[in-house]
Design a protein around this motif. Structure first.
Motif, short mmCIF file in Angstrom:
data_model
loop_
_atom_site.label_atom_id
_atom_site.label_comp_id
_atom_site.label_asym_id
_atom_site.label_seq_id
_atom_site.Cartn_x
_atom_site.Cartn_y
_atom_site.Cartn_z
N ARG A 1 0.83 -1.21 0.00
CA ARG A 1 0.00 0.00 0.00
C ARG A 1 0.86 1.26 0.00
O ARG A 1 0.53 2.25 -0.65
CB ARG A 1 -0.91 -0.01 1.22
CG ARG A 1 -1.95 -1.11 1.16
CD ARG A 1 -2.25 -1.66 2.53
NE ARG A 1 -3.28 -0.93 3.23
CZ ARG A 1 -3.28 -0.77 4.56
NH1 ARG A 1 -2.30 -1.26 5.29
NH2 ARG A 1 -4.26 -0.13 5.15
N THR B 1 -2.84 5.25 4.02
CA THR B 1 -3.10 3.92 3.46
C THR B 1 -4.59 3.62 3.40
O THR B 1 -5.03 2.82 2.58
CB THR B 1 -2.39 2.83 4.26
OG1 THR B 1 -2.70 2.99 5.65
CG2 THR B 1 -0.88 2.91 4.08
N GLY C 1 -0.34 -5.65 1.05
CA GLY C 1 -0.91 -4.82 0.00
C GLY C 1 -1.89 -5.58 -0.86
O GLY C 1 -2.61 -6.46 -0.37
#
Length: 229
Positions: free
Chosen positions: A180, A196, A222
């Protein structure tokens, strides 16, 4: 100081906040115009032609979501949405109607100025970058970069500018997990990892429009685009 010409429309009905935002952005070299309600914001966007809009959600007349919807329908422009709400639904609706980023109140003026600069850098970078590969086909996903159109299974999905840029970035490395923080740096142009949740919210928007199976979450790391090469 990055610019002496860029125009920012600040839409905020709390005068103290509006004045503080305007002072900071003018110190950054921006030309600033202010509006305090929904109708005057839409009118100001038509007359002032801002390069970016700082837009509060809660406004008299009609709210910031409706302002964003009307402005984006007439002329696409980057929008940084301000909200005092913690409701995820409001955030997702804001992103769905064309907001590129959001900040929750209270916020630091330094961070707000940095976000405005980052939005403008991303718009200018995308405008100046020649499309290396106009058409991306991955499984049943088709991305036309020249026309900024996306189809999945032959059905077109209407993405916001930021959703489109995020999807293209993920599609450039299919099945590869992108942190992220890296997405924030490369798509949004942020130097820190304080936003994020913005990535998470845009991923939710992509899943809602293109299917929940399209993007895989790797918790604590992520996201990866899960399509065939």
């Amino acid at each position: 100081m990055e610019t002496t010409e860029r125009r920012v429309l600040v839409v905020e009905d709390e005068r103290a906040i509006a004045d503080a935002v305007a002072v900071r952005l003018r110190a950054e070299g921006f030309l600033v115009h202010m509006a305090g309600d929904g109708p005057s914001a839409v009118q100001a966007a038509r007359a002032f032609l801002p390069d970016v809009i700082v837009l509060d959600v809660m406004l008299p007349g009609f709210d910031g979501l409706e302002v964003c919807r009307r402005i984006q329908a007439e002329r696409p422009v980057p929008v940084l949405m301000l909200t005092a709400r913690g409701d995820e639904t409001d955030l997702l609706v804001g992103l769905a109607v064309g907001a590129d980023d959001y900040m929750a109140k209270p916020f630091s003026m330094r961070e707000l100025a940095a976000r405005v600069h980052a939005l403008l850098r991303r718009v200018e970078k995308n405008a100046a970058r020649p499309a290396q590969k106009h058409l991306i086909r991955l499984g049943d996903l088709e991305i036309n970069q020249a026309e900024r159109r996306v189809l999945r299974g032959g059905v077109e999905a209407h993405l916001t500018p930021t959703e489109f840029d995020l999807l293209v970035h993920l599609a450039g490395r299919p099945r590869t997990v992108l942190p992220r923080e890296r997405l924030l740096a490369e798509v949004w142009g942020w130097a820190d990892a304080s936003g994020t949740r913005t990535v998470d919210s845009h991923i939710k928007g992509l899943r809602r429009k293109l299917g929940a199976d399209l993007i895989r979450t790797v918790h604590g790391v992520g996201y990866a685009l899960e399509v065939d090469r």
